[in-house]
Design a protein around this motif. Structure first.
Motif, PDB file in Angstrom:
ATOM      1  N   ILE A 230       0.972  -1.062   0.007  1.00  0.00           N
ATOM      2  CA  ILE A 230      -0.079  -0.055   0.042  1.00  0.00           C
ATOM      3  C   ILE A 230       0.769   1.281  -0.031  1.00  0.00           C
ATOM      4  CG2 ILE A 230      -1.954   1.320   1.174  1.00  0.00           C
ATOM      5  CD1 ILE A 230      -2.531  -1.433   2.522  1.00  0.00           C
ATOM      6  N   ALA A 231       1.004   1.967  -0.998  1.00  0.00           N
ATOM      7  CA  ALA A 231       1.989   3.128  -1.218  1.00  0.00           C
ATOM      8  C   ALA A 231       1.131   4.279  -1.375  1.00  0.00           C
ATOM      9  CB  ALA A 231       2.803   2.758  -2.412  1.00  0.00           C
ATOM     10  N   GLN A 237       2.838  18.191  -8.455  1.00  0.00           N
ATOM     11  CA  GLN A 237       2.798  18.472  -9.907  1.00  0.00           C
ATOM     12  C   GLN A 237       2.640  17.036 -10.394  1.00  0.00           C
ATOM     13  OE1 GLN A 237       5.281  21.419 -11.946  1.00  0.00           O
ATOM     14  NE2 GLN A 237       5.964  21.960 -10.200  1.00  0.00           N
ATOM     15  N   PRO A 238       1.427  16.395 -10.418  1.00  0.00           N
ATOM     16  CA  PRO A 238       1.271  15.128 -10.872  1.00  0.00           C
ATOM     17  C   PRO A 238       1.427  15.021 -12.374  1.00  0.00           C
ATOM     18  CG  PRO A 238      -0.685  15.625  -9.245  1.00  0.00           C
ATOM     19  CD  PRO A 238       0.347  16.839  -9.719  1.00  0.00           C
ATOM     20  N   VAL A 239       2.513  14.096 -12.855  1.00  0.00           N
ATOM     21  CA  VAL A 239       2.382  13.825 -14.285  1.00  0.00           C
ATOM     22  C   VAL A 239       2.093  12.507 -14.547  1.00  0.00           C
ATOM     23  CG1 VAL A 239       4.128  13.936 -15.993  1.00  0.00           C
ATOM     24  CG2 VAL A 239       4.316  15.591 -14.346  1.00  0.00           C
ATOM     25  N   ARG A 276      -0.136   5.844 -13.579  1.00  0.00           N
ATOM     26  CA  ARG A 276      -1.624   5.980 -14.102  1.00  0.00           C
ATOM     27  C   ARG A 276      -1.739   7.321 -15.338  1.00  0.00           C
ATOM     28  NH1 ARG A 276      -4.244   9.717 -11.055  1.00  0.00           N
ATOM     29  NH2 ARG A 276      -6.066   8.356 -10.684  1.00  0.00           N
ATOM     30  N   THR A 277      -2.714   6.940 -15.861  1.00  0.00           N
ATOM     31  CA  THR A 277      -2.974   7.749 -17.108  1.00  0.00           C
ATOM     32  C   THR A 277      -3.782   8.811 -16.595  1.00  0.00           C
ATOM     33  OG1 THR A 277      -4.797   6.478 -17.857  1.00  0.00           O
ATOM     34  CG2 THR A 277      -2.642   5.933 -18.591  1.00  0.00           C
ATOM     35  N   ALA A 278      -3.782   9.939 -17.716  1.00  0.00           N
ATOM     36  CA  ALA A 278      -4.729  11.211 -17.329  1.00  0.00           C
ATOM     37  C   ALA A 278      -6.170  10.756 -16.625  1.00  0.00           C
ATOM     38  CB  ALA A 278      -4.802  12.128 -18.410  1.00  0.00           C
ATOM     39  N   TRP A 302      -4.930   1.572  -8.450  1.00  0.00           N
ATOM     40  CA  TRP A 302      -5.030   2.966  -7.841  1.00  0.00           C
ATOM     41  C   TRP A 302      -6.455   3.073  -7.263  1.00  0.00           C
ATOM     42  CZ3 TRP A 302      -1.123   6.174  -7.772  1.00  0.00           C
ATOM     43  CH2 TRP A 302       0.269   5.723  -8.739  1.00  0.00           C
ATOM     44  N   THR A 303      -6.499   3.023  -5.949  1.00  0.00           N
ATOM     45  CA  THR A 303      -7.453   3.199  -5.151  1.00  0.00           C
ATOM     46  C   THR A 303      -7.817   4.557  -4.782  1.00  0.00           C
ATOM     47  OG1 THR A 303      -6.358   2.894  -3.025  1.00  0.00           O
ATOM     48  CG2 THR A 303      -7.275   0.991  -4.045  1.00  0.00           C
ATOM     49  N   ALA A 304      -7.127   5.562  -5.116  1.00  0.00           N
ATOM     50  CA  ALA A 304      -7.253   6.993  -4.778  1.00  0.00           C
ATOM     51  C   ALA A 304      -5.947   7.769  -5.748  1.00  0.00           C
ATOM     52  CB  ALA A 304      -7.194   7.347  -3.583  1.00  0.00           C
ATOM     53  N   PRO A 305      -6.169   8.921  -6.140  1.00  0.00           N
ATOM     54  CA  PRO A 305      -5.235   9.600  -6.807  1.00  0.00           C
ATOM     55  C   PRO A 305      -3.890   9.387  -6.292  1.00  0.00           C
ATOM     56  CG  PRO A 305      -7.388  11.006  -6.834  1.00  0.00           C
ATOM     57  CD  PRO A 305      -7.330   9.768  -5.806  1.00  0.00           C
ATOM     58  N   ASP A 306      -3.786   9.343  -4.907  1.00  0.00           N
ATOM     59  CA  ASP A 306      -2.640   9.371  -4.338  1.00  0.00           C
ATOM     60  C   ASP A 306      -2.126   7.973  -3.809  1.00  0.00           C
ATOM     61  OD1 ASP A 306      -4.286   9.200  -2.320  1.00  0.00           O
ATOM     62  OD2 ASP A 306      -3.261  10.729  -1.163  1.00  0.00           O
ATOM     63  N   ARG A 307      -2.801   7.020  -3.750  1.00  0.00           N
ATOM     64  CA  ARG A 307      -2.764   5.560  -3.269  1.00  0.00           C
ATOM     65  C   ARG A 307      -2.842   4.546  -4.263  1.00  0.00           C
ATOM     66  NH1 ARG A 307      -4.549   3.509   2.207  1.00  0.00           N
ATOM     67  NH2 ARG A 307      -5.262   1.200   1.818  1.00  0.00           N
TER      68      ARG A 307
END
Length: 406
Positions: A230-231, A237-239, A276-278, A302-307
């Protein structure tokens, strides 16, 4: 009338039945064995070793050697308040032939469990120790140390840190070596993941302005034959990646998972890239593929944009022990489930790789790994290998003398 008579008769029967005798306590059993066998008690104290709030018994004894002026090898016994009993003796710590008797801790450190510290000295200045907890199946590893004139190694699964210092003695040496640090990541076998492991900015520190710029939290959980990473990421600035190609993932913010794949005769470095893609779709590729051809990618979420979560089979990470063989980590035999693994967050900010945040202090690579310690399902810490101290469960019928002479 018949019904009331029947219940009255049952009451008489149950009242008349003799109460079952309570099993003999560890203390009473040990005292009787000491008296019968003339053992010499070296240490005796109580410590809660499984966190259930009850005091467990720890004793250490030996016998006067009939063939010389000394004594036999000490034996350490642990009697759990829940009834289980274990003996520890012998080697398993490099060149240390036996361990000395433990002492009761002088004080409790806040935030740390009441572990039992066991260690000893060997030839040429060698020292080694482990810290263990216990459950109903036996000892659990929570820390270890080894050292001699050439190295000093320390591992702690509470802080999830490992340090290794290598020494090269010469007349001109005046400074202590800088230790190499990495994470000793703990894979919890309970319902809750282990706390986040420590991370370092392993490369590109000049481009890094803090955790908000590029941050990583890596936690682990085990369910049966699968371990889950679990990261949690922090990135100002997400790319995203344009597609699932290796070039697109390398150019985006992405995670790299490095591990040492066990093979029949050696190991092989494997590297997985994840992004992850856009539109939030997970994409992954093998940067360095496994030895097995056409190996499918692991389950990725990807369970969330940051997880991010990934499921890995234990068989991918932990070598099957060879019959009659012993695997060693430095000079301390590791628990039965230990893997070489590194988690890396690569931050690009749209300019390619700029910063690497990883579970190793040094830049990640195919020969530089942190460690992954896998607990059994239901346990918080990994099981200590039976080769360390030749530990085993014992029964009330076991004698103290036979534990020494095995």
């Amino acid at each position: 009338m018949h019904t009331s008579h029947w219940f009255s008769l049952l009451g008489l029967l149950f009242t008349a039945a003799p109460a079952a005798s309570a099993p003999q306590s560890f203390g009473a059993w040990f005292d009787a064995r000491v008296k019968a066998e003339k053992a010499v008690v070296r240490e005796r104290f109580q410590l809660d070793l499984d966190g259930d709030g009850q005091e467990d018994d720890v004793v250490c004894y030996d016998f006067k050697d009939a063939e010389g002026p000394g004594t036999t090898t000490p034996v350490i016994l642990v009697g759990m308040a829940t009834g289980e009993r274990f003996a520890l003796r012998g080697g398993g710590l490099g060149p240390i032939g036996f361990v000395g008797c433990p002492s009761a801790p002088s004080s409790k450190t806040k935030g740390r469990p009441n572990s039992l510290y066991l260690g000893g000295n060997g030839l040429t200045g060698y020292v080694g120790s482990v810290s263990v907890l216990f459950d109903k199946k036996g000892p659990l590893l929570v820390g270890g140390n080894t050292g001699d004139r050439y190295h000093a190694w320390r591992m702690d699964l509470v802080s999830q840190r490992t340090e290794l210092s290598s020494y090269e003695y010469s007349e001109s040496q005046t400074e202590e070596p800088v230790p190499s640090r990495s994470a000793a990541m703990l894979v919890s076998g309970t319902q809750e993941p282990a706390p986040p492991a420590p991370v370092w900015v392993s490369w590109g520190k000049k481009n890094w302005s803090g955790d908000a710029d590029a941050g990583l939290k890596a936690q682990w959980l085990r369910k049966g034959t699968t371990v889950t990473l679990i990261a949690t990421l922090h990135d100002d600035q997400p790319v995203p990646a344009a597609d699932a190609s290796a070039k697109a993932i390398l150019g985006a913010d992405h995670l790299e998972l490095w591990w040492s794949e066990p093979t029949a005769d050696s190991t092989r470095a494997v590297q997985l890239g994840v992004a992850r893609t856009a539109d939030g779709k997970p994409v992954a590729t093998w940067f360095q593929p496994p030895g097995r051809k056409d190996q499918a990618l692991p389950a990725i979420r990807w369970t969330a944009p940051d997880r991010f979560e990934v499921d890995l089979p234990v068989s991918w990470l932990v070598p099957k022990p060879r019959e009659g063989g012993t695997v060693h980590d430095g000079d301390v035999e590791p628990p039965s489930a230990l893997a070489s693994f590194t988690v890396v967050f690569s931050d690009s900010d749209g300019k390619g790789q700029e910063t690497l945040v990883a579970t190793t202090e040094q830049r990640p690579g195919a020969t530089n790994f942190s460690s992954l310690y896998l607990a059994e399902p239901g346990s918080s810490y990994p099981r200590l290998s039976k080769g360390v101290f030749s530990w085993r469960p014992i029964q009330p019928s076991t004698t103290l003398r036979e534990l020494v002479s095995e």
